[in-house]
Scaffold this active site. Sequence first.
Site, PDB file in Angstrom:
ATOM      1  N   ARG A 146       6.047  -2.124  -2.196  1.00  0.00           N
ATOM      2  CA  ARG A 146       5.898  -2.507  -0.755  1.00  0.00           C
ATOM      3  C   ARG A 146       6.384  -3.888  -0.789  1.00  0.00           C
ATOM      4  O   ARG A 146       6.539  -4.769  -1.566  1.00  0.00           O
ATOM      5  CB  ARG A 146       4.264  -2.388  -0.301  1.00  0.00           C
ATOM      6  CG  ARG A 146       3.416  -3.598  -1.118  1.00  0.00           C
ATOM      7  CD  ARG A 146       3.225  -4.739  -0.478  1.00  0.00           C
ATOM      8  NE  ARG A 146       2.694  -5.742  -1.360  1.00  0.00           N
ATOM      9  CZ  ARG A 146       3.433  -6.811  -2.035  1.00  0.00           C
ATOM     10  NH1 ARG A 146       4.570  -6.750  -2.041  1.00  0.00           N
ATOM     11  NH2 ARG A 146       2.690  -7.515  -2.874  1.00  0.00           N
ATOM     12  N   GLU A 197      -0.114 -13.155   4.179  1.00  0.00           N
ATOM     13  CA  GLU A 197       0.034 -13.397   2.632  1.00  0.00           C
ATOM     14  C   GLU A 197      -1.167 -14.022   2.111  1.00  0.00           C
ATOM     15  O   GLU A 197      -1.732 -15.208   2.656  1.00  0.00           O
ATOM     16  CB  GLU A 197       1.341 -14.053   2.329  1.00  0.00           C
ATOM     17  CG  GLU A 197       1.880 -14.076   1.170  1.00  0.00           C
ATOM     18  CD  GLU A 197       2.439 -12.438   1.182  1.00  0.00           C
ATOM     19  OE1 GLU A 197       1.631 -11.498   0.704  1.00  0.00           O
ATOM     20  OE2 GLU A 197       3.655 -12.099   1.722  1.00  0.00           O
ATOM     21  N   ASP A 240      -5.795 -10.868   1.752  1.00  0.00           N
ATOM     22  CA  ASP A 240      -6.289  -9.577   1.688  1.00  0.00           C
ATOM     23  C   ASP A 240      -7.556  -9.840   0.726  1.00  0.00           C
ATOM     24  O   ASP A 240      -8.666  -9.173   1.100  1.00  0.00           O
ATOM     25  CB  ASP A 240      -5.361  -8.448   1.039  1.00  0.00           C
ATOM     26  CG  ASP A 240      -4.860  -8.880  -0.526  1.00  0.00           C
ATOM     27  OD1 ASP A 240      -4.737 -10.132  -0.652  1.00  0.00           O
ATOM     28  OD2 ASP A 240      -4.227  -8.099  -0.850  1.00  0.00           O
ATOM     29  N   GLY A 283       7.087  -7.769 -11.621  1.00  0.00           N
ATOM     30  CA  GLY A 283       6.869  -9.263 -11.547  1.00  0.00           C
ATOM     31  C   GLY A 283       7.804  -9.626 -10.456  1.00  0.00           C
ATOM     32  O   GLY A 283       8.066 -10.908 -10.071  1.00  0.00           O
ATOM     33  N   GLY A 322       7.399  -9.435  -6.815  1.00  0.00           N
ATOM     34  CA  GLY A 322       6.797  -9.608  -5.700  1.00  0.00           C
ATOM     35  C   GLY A 322       6.766  -8.471  -4.860  1.00  0.00           C
ATOM     36  O   GLY A 322       6.513  -8.182  -3.341  1.00  0.00           O
ATOM     37  N   SER A 364       5.164  -3.614  -8.345  1.00  0.00           N
ATOM     38  CA  SER A 364       5.439  -2.718  -9.205  1.00  0.00           C
ATOM     39  C   SER A 364       4.204  -2.378  -9.817  1.00  0.00           C
ATOM     40  O   SER A 364       4.032  -0.953 -10.049  1.00  0.00           O
ATOM     41  CB  SER A 364       6.453  -3.152 -10.385  1.00  0.00           C
ATOM     42  OG  SER A 364       5.802  -4.135 -10.965  1.00  0.00           O
ATOM     43  N   ASP A 391      -1.699  -4.054  -1.631  1.00  0.00           N
ATOM     44  CA  ASP A 391      -0.517  -3.252  -2.303  1.00  0.00           C
ATOM     45  C   ASP A 391      -0.909  -2.043  -2.563  1.00  0.00           C
ATOM     46  O   ASP A 391      -0.135  -0.941  -2.094  1.00  0.00           O
ATOM     47  CB  ASP A 391      -0.280  -3.905  -3.752  1.00  0.00           C
ATOM     48  CG  ASP A 391      -0.053  -5.357  -3.892  1.00  0.00           C
ATOM     49  OD1 ASP A 391       0.044  -5.794  -2.565  1.00  0.00           O
ATOM     50  OD2 ASP A 391      -0.037  -5.989  -4.702  1.00  0.00           O
ATOM     51  N   TYR A 408      -2.572 -17.388  -9.510  1.00  0.00           N
ATOM     52  CA  TYR A 408      -3.347 -16.069  -8.422  1.00  0.00           C
ATOM     53  C   TYR A 408      -4.680 -16.413  -8.552  1.00  0.00           C
ATOM     54  O   TYR A 408      -5.655 -16.442  -7.479  1.00  0.00           O
ATOM     55  CB  TYR A 408      -2.746 -14.811  -8.883  1.00  0.00           C
ATOM     56  CG  TYR A 408      -3.072 -13.850  -7.607  1.00  0.00           C
ATOM     57  CD1 TYR A 408      -2.220 -13.604  -6.716  1.00  0.00           C
ATOM     58  CD2 TYR A 408      -4.391 -13.026  -7.946  1.00  0.00           C
ATOM     59  CE1 TYR A 408      -2.789 -12.575  -5.618  1.00  0.00           C
ATOM     60  CE2 TYR A 408      -4.675 -12.100  -6.851  1.00  0.00           C
ATOM     61  CZ  TYR A 408      -3.861 -11.810  -5.865  1.00  0.00           C
ATOM     62  OH  TYR A 408      -4.245 -11.204  -4.912  1.00  0.00           O
TER      63      TYR A 408
HETATM   64  P1  ATP Z   1       3.558  -8.541  -7.208  1.00  0.00           P
HETATM   65  O1  ATP Z   1       1.991  -8.186  -7.625  1.00  0.00           O
HETATM   66  O2  ATP Z   1       3.600  -9.890  -6.813  1.00  0.00           O
HETATM   67  O3  ATP Z   1       3.648  -7.876  -5.816  1.00  0.00           O
HETATM   68  P2  ATP Z   1       4.442  -6.948  -9.223  1.00  0.00           P
HETATM   69  O4  ATP Z   1       3.082  -6.007  -9.035  1.00  0.00           O
HETATM   70  O5  ATP Z   1       5.725  -6.546  -9.446  1.00  0.00           O
HETATM   71  O6  ATP Z   1       4.560  -8.046  -8.174  1.00  0.00           O
HETATM   72  P3  ATP Z   1       2.634  -7.935 -11.610  1.00  0.00           P
HETATM   73  O7  ATP Z   1       1.476  -7.364 -10.380  1.00  0.00           O
HETATM   74  O8  ATP Z   1       2.531  -9.028 -12.204  1.00  0.00           O
HETATM   75  O9  ATP Z   1       3.940  -8.030 -10.623  1.00  0.00           O
HETATM   76  O10 ATP Z   1       2.811  -6.451 -12.285  1.00  0.00           O
HETATM   77  C1  ATP Z   1       4.096  -6.464 -13.243  1.00  0.00           C
HETATM   78  C2  ATP Z   1       3.534  -5.692 -14.403  1.00  0.00           C
HETATM   79  O11 ATP Z   1       3.478  -4.097 -14.206  1.00  0.00           O
HETATM   80  C3  ATP Z   1       4.515  -5.687 -15.882  1.00  0.00           C
HETATM   81  O12 ATP Z   1       4.378  -6.615 -16.258  1.00  0.00           O
HETATM   82  C4  ATP Z   1       4.430  -4.161 -16.319  1.00  0.00           C
HETATM   83  O13 ATP Z   1       3.168  -4.689 -17.148  1.00  0.00           O
HETATM   84  C5  ATP Z   1       3.811  -3.389 -15.031  1.00  0.00           C
HETATM   85  N1  ATP Z   1       5.102  -2.706 -14.896  1.00  0.00           N
HETATM   86  C6  ATP Z   1       5.602  -2.672 -13.724  1.00  0.00           C
HETATM   87  N2  ATP Z   1       6.737  -1.825 -13.617  1.00  0.00           N
HETATM   88  C7  ATP Z   1       6.761  -1.073 -15.042  1.00  0.00           C
HETATM   89  C8  ATP Z   1       7.772  -0.249 -15.347  1.00  0.00           C
HETATM   90  N3  ATP Z   1       8.557   0.321 -14.718  1.00  0.00           N
HETATM   91  N4  ATP Z   1       7.215   0.201 -16.778  1.00  0.00           N
HETATM   92  C9  ATP Z   1       6.216  -0.027 -17.290  1.00  0.00           C
HETATM   93  N5  ATP Z   1       5.446  -1.010 -16.772  1.00  0.00           N
HETATM   94  C10 ATP Z   1       5.702  -1.607 -15.734  1.00  0.00           C
HETATM   95  C1  GLA Z   2      -0.351  -9.765  -4.980  1.00  0.00           C
HETATM   96  C2  GLA Z   2      -1.937  -9.183  -4.578  1.00  0.00           C
HETATM   97  C3  GLA Z   2      -2.121  -8.718  -3.312  1.00  0.00           C
HETATM   98  C4  GLA Z   2      -2.011  -9.545  -2.323  1.00  0.00           C
HETATM   99  C5  GLA Z   2      -0.634 -10.612  -2.412  1.00  0.00           C
HETATM  100  C6  GLA Z   2      -0.486 -11.872  -1.742  1.00  0.00           C
HETATM  101  O1  GLA Z   2       0.599  -8.877  -4.435  1.00  0.00           O
HETATM  102  O2  GLA Z   2      -1.665  -7.944  -5.665  1.00  0.00           O
HETATM  103  O3  GLA Z   2      -3.384  -8.157  -3.330  1.00  0.00           O
HETATM  104  O4  GLA Z   2      -2.895 -10.687  -2.637  1.00  0.00           O
HETATM  105  O5  GLA Z   2      -0.492 -10.880  -3.910  1.00  0.00           O
HETATM  106  O6  GLA Z   2      -0.567 -11.536  -0.444  1.00  0.00           O
HETATM  107 MG    MG Z   3       1.321  -6.665  -8.758  1.00  0.00          MG
END
Ligand code: ATP
Ligand code: GLA
Ligand code: MG
Length: 533
Positions: A51, A57, A60, A163, A165, A168, A213, A269
């Site tokens: 998303r 921001e 939540d 990672g 944003g 994932s 998310d 965070y």
């Molecule tokens: P944000 O939460 O800021 O929106 P994000 O969800 O991408 O960003 P994180 O919450 O830190 O970042 O999660 C990233 C972790 O999710 C990675 O370190 C990994 O462990 C797992 N991950 C994400 N994509 C994959 C993938 N394609 N295969 C395996 N693990 C994954």
């Molecule tokens: C990450 C968290 C969410 C939210 C945002 C910031 O993505 O997983 O729950 O707190 O940061 O808005």
């Molecule tokens: Mg995340």
Amino acid sequence: MSGPVPIANSLEDIYTRDALDTQTKRWNNLLSKFESTYGHQPEFVSRSPGRVNIIGEHIDYSLYSVLPMAITADTIVAVSTHLPAPKEGTFRIQIANVQDSKFKSREFDIPYDSVDIDATVHEWTNYFKSGLRGALELLRKKHGADFKPKSMQILMDGTVPAGGGLSSSAAFVTASALAVMAANGEQTVDKKELTELAIVSERAVGVNSGGMDQSASVFSERGSALFVSFTPTLLACPVSFPPTTPELTFLIAQSFVTADKFVTGPIHYNLRVVECTLAAAYLNAVLNPPGTLLPGDASPLGISLHGFHETYFALSEHNSGATSSKSITEQLEHLLELTKQTLTKEEGYTRSEIAAVLGLPSTSELDQKFTSRFPVRAERFKLRQRAIHVFSEALRVLKLMNLLETSSSSSSSSSSSSTTSTPEDLNSCLGALLNETQDSCREVYECSCEEIDRICAIARQAGSYGSRLTGAGWGGCSVHLVPADKVNNVKEALEREYYSKLELTEEQREGAVVVSKPGSGSALYLGGKEGLA
Ligand code: ATP
Ligand code: GLA
Ligand code: MG
């Protein structure tokens, strides 16, 4: 918009036409890789998207409403349950990743009644296990404590940058939980149940996240953004942006600064979650009558700024004998003033200062209550700045929603009395709110970084109405509200002034800036008569 997660009959139910070719190749690759890994076809595929957050921001987890939308990039999880059961009382999970050099295959034998997750290690399968744990809790609630989970063979493929944003993690956790439900015979999975279990279970990986998310990933509908509110109960409603000429687009630009929330949680965070919760407790102790307890709620630490907000106005109305006289907007404005008067220490508050105000005998009680599950590293907690960001950001979400409502009602009535009389005015107003969010994230909440600030400045200069970080921040992605006729300008400017200065692969360069149309949420793909392929 609740109801069951849709069952997709073809990829057209999931993706827009322009994405179909690429996605068909990718899904076929998943299916053939599944067959070469496990020796047979999968039975089904679960799918959840990443998303982008438009506005709202870091609010939540204080239980204020947010406005994200799903993107095309997603996690797909192919599953088979055709494998022999391991030893009595356990089930087996074999899990592999299409990116197998980066994410190694694993096998686990798991007792029926407990899924062990070691949150001290950074391990990709923890995200699967957290979805598994949540889904099994729900299945046990439905089928009784002696429910026996099925063994599963899994192959996952994720295209949401990790990672970056764009969440994932929630795409992976929700797709995993959905896969576990379906593997255990539940093809009708309630969206709200799935989202709620994923919100709680994702915290098992060590990040104390909110619920935006997972809600965006599960509930989103193609073509619409999603207004998500968390109290009194989780609710998600599609929201349309008004059609304008030129069309308004959301541009997502990566900073290529990886922000690993798991690693930096104690200073970024998770610390912000603690600061917001402490701000709620502090404001309650000072502004509400002595002995007032904040209501327990669904926020990560069980009390929230939203809980303080509701309690404060309920008590003041009760004491004055008046019924709700202030609109939510007025309430938030009032809370902003109160915060500025009450939390005066710009330099932040020490543990002993906070413990004294909360009436706790020592700082160890404070730590026990607020930082024991997710440790944080800080000498001082910036309660003033965090509360100011949360209340002002909650206000900006409401203002943006009002703008959208006013514009849709004024465009449907002939006599426009709107203050935003032209599309240009409306877009500038929407953009200004995004810019204010970025200012607050940078100056007050301290969750931006130099690279994102630079990207925002370049994009605005090149024609973006509004530019800001999206997601947790400290790197990751940025979102830009750009009229279609300025998209190329913005892309070129970012390439010239930002990306050309980094060492990027061809693939990174191509994916650095994308126009994102609101995509659809989670789905289960059971395949047609001919099977999945
Ligand atoms: P944000 O939460 O800021 O929106 P994000 O969800 O991408 O960003 P994180 O919450 O830190 O970042 O999660 C990233 C972790 O999710 C990675 O370190 C990994 O462990 C797992 N991950 C994400 N994509 C994959 C993938 N394609 N295969 C395996 N693990 C994954
Ligand atoms: C990450 C968290 C969410 C939210 C945002 C910031 O993505 O997983 O729950 O707190 O940061 O808005
Ligand atoms: Mg995340």
